[in-house]
Scaffold this motif. Structure first.
Motif, PDB file in Angstrom:
ATOM      1  N   ASP A 227       0.801  -1.222   0.000  1.00 41.06           N
ATOM      2  CA  ASP A 227       0.000   0.000   0.000  1.00 41.06           C
ATOM      3  C   ASP A 227       0.835   1.274   0.000  1.00 41.06           C
ATOM      4  O   ASP A 227       0.360   2.319  -0.463  1.00 41.06           O
ATOM      5  CB  ASP A 227      -0.930   0.016   1.225  1.00 41.06           C
ATOM      6  CG  ASP A 227      -2.086  -0.962   1.080  1.00 41.06           C
ATOM      7  OD1 ASP A 227      -2.249  -1.533  -0.014  1.00 41.06           O
ATOM      8  OD2 ASP A 227      -2.827  -1.145   2.062  1.00 41.06           O
ATOM      9  N   ASP A 228       2.054   1.196   0.526  1.00 37.02           N
ATOM     10  CA  ASP A 228       2.884   2.401   0.584  1.00 37.02           C
ATOM     11  C   ASP A 228       3.970   2.419  -0.496  1.00 37.02           C
ATOM     12  O   ASP A 228       4.917   3.190  -0.428  1.00 37.02           O
ATOM     13  CB  ASP A 228       3.518   2.543   1.973  1.00 37.02           C
ATOM     14  CG  ASP A 228       4.371   1.342   2.362  1.00 37.02           C
ATOM     15  OD1 ASP A 228       4.433   0.360   1.582  1.00 37.02           O
ATOM     16  OD2 ASP A 228       4.972   1.369   3.450  1.00 37.02           O
ATOM     17  N   ALA A 229       3.841   1.563  -1.517  1.00 40.55           N
ATOM     18  CA  ALA A 229       4.855   1.483  -2.564  1.00 40.55           C
ATOM     19  C   ALA A 229       4.835   2.735  -3.443  1.00 40.55           C
ATOM     20  O   ALA A 229       3.827   3.430  -3.565  1.00 40.55           O
ATOM     21  CB  ALA A 229       4.635   0.239  -3.419  1.00 40.55           C
ATOM     22  N   ILE A 230       5.973   2.981  -4.074  1.00 44.50           N
ATOM     23  CA  ILE A 230       6.144   4.097  -4.988  1.00 44.50           C
ATOM     24  C   ILE A 230       6.261   3.533  -6.407  1.00 44.50           C
ATOM     25  O   ILE A 230       7.010   2.577  -6.640  1.00 44.50           O
ATOM     26  CB  ILE A 230       7.424   4.894  -4.658  1.00 44.50           C
ATOM     27  CG1 ILE A 230       7.404   5.412  -3.211  1.00 44.50           C
ATOM     28  CG2 ILE A 230       7.630   6.024  -5.649  1.00 44.50           C
ATOM     29  CD1 ILE A 230       6.301   6.361  -2.892  1.00 44.50           C
ATOM     30  N   LEU A 231       5.554   4.135  -7.353  1.00 45.27           N
ATOM     31  CA  LEU A 231       5.610   3.715  -8.756  1.00 45.27           C
ATOM     32  C   LEU A 231       6.211   4.835  -9.592  1.00 45.27           C
ATOM     33  O   LEU A 231       5.780   5.985  -9.499  1.00 45.27           O
ATOM     34  CB  LEU A 231       4.203   3.382  -9.261  1.00 45.27           C
ATOM     35  CG  LEU A 231       4.086   3.011 -10.747  1.00 45.27           C
ATOM     36  CD1 LEU A 231       4.801   1.695 -11.036  1.00 45.27           C
ATOM     37  CD2 LEU A 231       2.623   2.937 -11.165  1.00 45.27           C
ATOM     38  N   ILE A 232       7.197   4.492 -10.431  1.00 41.34           N
ATOM     39  CA  ILE A 232       7.854   5.485 -11.280  1.00 41.34           C
ATOM     40  C   ILE A 232       7.840   4.985 -12.725  1.00 41.34           C
ATOM     41  O   ILE A 232       8.296   3.871 -13.004  1.00 41.34           O
ATOM     42  CB  ILE A 232       9.305   5.745 -10.825  1.00 41.34           C
ATOM     43  CG1 ILE A 232       9.318   6.252  -9.380  1.00 41.34           C
ATOM     44  CG2 ILE A 232       9.987   6.748 -11.753  1.00 41.34           C
ATOM     45  CD1 ILE A 232      10.719   6.372  -8.786  1.00 41.34           C
ATOM     46  N   ASN A 233       7.338   5.815 -13.621  1.00 46.96           N
ATOM     47  CA  ASN A 233       7.384   5.482 -15.038  1.00 46.96           C
ATOM     48  C   ASN A 233       8.076   6.594 -15.815  1.00 46.96           C
ATOM     49  O   ASN A 233       7.499   7.647 -16.070  1.00 46.96           O
ATOM     50  CB  ASN A 233       5.989   5.251 -15.616  1.00 46.96           C
ATOM     51  CG  ASN A 233       6.042   4.784 -17.065  1.00 46.96           C
ATOM     52  OD1 ASN A 233       7.086   4.343 -17.553  1.00 46.96           O
ATOM     53  ND2 ASN A 233       4.929   4.877 -17.767  1.00 46.96           N
ATOM     54  N   ALA A 234       9.327   6.345 -16.176  1.00 45.29           N
ATOM     55  CA  ALA A 234      10.067   7.248 -17.049  1.00 45.29           C
ATOM     56  C   ALA A 234      10.462   6.505 -18.317  1.00 45.29           C
ATOM     57  O   ALA A 234      11.440   6.850 -18.978  1.00 45.29           O
ATOM     58  CB  ALA A 234      11.317   7.781 -16.337  1.00 45.29           C
ATOM     59  N   ALA A 235       9.662   5.477 -18.654  1.00 46.14           N
ATOM     60  CA  ALA A 235       9.960   4.647 -19.819  1.00 46.14           C
ATOM     61  C   ALA A 235       9.118   5.075 -21.008  1.00 46.14           C
ATOM     62  O   ALA A 235       9.564   5.849 -21.848  1.00 46.14           O
ATOM     63  CB  ALA A 235       9.736   3.173 -19.481  1.00 46.14           C
ATOM     64  N   ARG A 236       7.869   4.578 -21.067  1.00 43.98           N
ATOM     65  CA  ARG A 236       6.986   4.905 -22.166  1.00 43.98           C
ATOM     66  C   ARG A 236       5.551   5.033 -21.669  1.00 43.98           C
ATOM     67  O   ARG A 236       5.080   4.215 -20.874  1.00 43.98           O
ATOM     68  CB  ARG A 236       7.045   3.824 -23.259  1.00 43.98           C
ATOM     69  CG  ARG A 236       8.257   3.953 -24.179  1.00 43.98           C
ATOM     70  CD  ARG A 236       8.164   5.214 -25.028  1.00 43.98           C
ATOM     71  NE  ARG A 236       9.386   5.517 -25.764  1.00 43.98           N
ATOM     72  CZ  ARG A 236      10.348   6.310 -25.329  1.00 43.98           C
ATOM     73  NH1 ARG A 236      10.264   6.862 -24.135  1.00 43.98           N
ATOM     74  NH2 ARG A 236      11.395   6.576 -26.081  1.00 43.98           N
ATOM     75  N   GLY A 237       4.852   6.066 -22.152  1.00 45.26           N
ATOM     76  CA  GLY A 237       3.443   6.178 -21.864  1.00 45.26           C
ATOM     77  C   GLY A 237       2.707   5.007 -22.486  1.00 45.26           C
ATOM     78  O   GLY A 237       3.130   4.465 -23.504  1.00 45.26           O
TER      79      GLY A 237
END
Length: 313
Positions: A227-237
């Motif tokens: 529940d407290d995880a961080i998600l990062i997307n700097a790859a592709r929309g």
């Protein structure tokens, strides 16, 4: 020979690499499709970033095109198959922005875990929210999960290990005996995707946009994350379901998110409005791989590849 550059590029690289060529450099061409098509009609080379769509009518109308330079690494805006069929070479700037993206991932992970860097307005207004901000988390001791383990992910992993994180990655295209899993600076554990999502404090995406990866991180995948995880997307929309991320942030199913890429860019209208009021969210305009330093590297690598191809070297 004519080279058309439709998005921003380091001008020193243009001057250095393209001596003797007819160069049309106009970063506004990406937003002027008719002018771009006209310039491309007799171009021998086209240099783009991520917004120029090298496909369909633009590609068909560029009858003399011999090569395409990509100021970056993603190729989803280029019809690679059509280029191959016509013998048009495509040159991505592989490796030139690895450091910039890796620093973006680590920097936003630290910001989102700590949660203490948005208090400026409150302090300037005379308040002192020290208690409210006292639950920020350290990056040391956390687990980073990388989806995709190419060169950018490996740069990210190296920095994460230096900060005291443990690192796991999921990449079915990296063999189990590949030395990349056992670098000199530490160890990266290979894990199935479900296990990686379930056990990671920070999840960062490093995959291209394909039929297999589109929407791979949606509501179901997010539900398996802590529940407290961080998600990062700097790859592709398109790899991430943006509506699912917004809903997960509002409901507390995600501890934070950083999105640098989007299914439709620029982000606007309803697609932008869905993020209004989301807690612990960082949105940036496809800029993770663009810094002053990386722009010089990317531009130089791309310019040299295009110039060599046109000169027949």
């Amino acid at each position: 020979m004519k080279i058309v550059i439709s998005e921003f590029m380091d001008e020193a690289a243009i001057r250095s690499a393209f001596v003797g060529f007819d160069v049309v450099y106009d970063p506004a061409l990406v937003d002027a499709p008719d002018r771009l098509a006209g310039e491309a009609a007799d171009a021998d080379a086209l240099i783009v970033r991520n917004r120029t769509q090298v496909r369909g009518a633009l590609l068909d109308g560029a009858a003399r095109l011999r090569c395409v330079g990509r100021l970056g690494v993603g190729l989803d805006n280029i019809d690679v198959a059509a280029c191959e069929a016509r013998g048009i070479a495509v040159y991505p700037a592989t490796g030139a922005n690895d450091v910039s993206v890796a620093e973006y991932v680590i920097g936003t992970a630290m910001l989102l875990l700590r949660g203490a860097y948005r208090a400026t307005d409150e302090l300037a207004a005379g308040t002192w929210p020290r208690n409210a901000l006292s639950a920020g988390r350290e990056i040391s001791g956390k687990r980073l999960g990388l989806i995709g383990f190419g060169s950018i992910a490996r740069e990210t992993a190296r920095r994460a290990v230096a900060l005291g994180m443990s690192v796991a990655a999921h990449d079915p295209f990296v063999a189990a005996d590949d030395p990349a899993w056992r670098p000199s600076w530490g160890r990266v554990e290979s894990r199935p995707l479900e296990s990686l999502l379930r056990t990671s404090d920070v999840v960062s995406l490093h995959v291209p946009l394909t039929d297999e990866t589109r929407g791979m991180i949606g509501g179901e995948a997010i539900a398996t994350m802590p529940d407290d995880a961080i998600l990062i997307n700097a790859a592709r929309g398109g790899v991430v379901d943006e509506a699912a991320v917004a809903e997960a942030l509002r409901s507390g199913r995600l501890g934070g998110a950083a999105l640098d890429v989007f299914d439709a860019e620029p982000l606007k209208g309803a697609a932008a409005e869905r993020f209004a009021g989301c807690p612990n969210l960082v949105l940036t305009p496809h800029i993770a791989g663009v810094t002053a330093e990386s722009n010089v590297r990317v531009s130089r690598v791309t310019a040299e590849a295009v110039a060599q191809h046109l000169r027949g070297h």
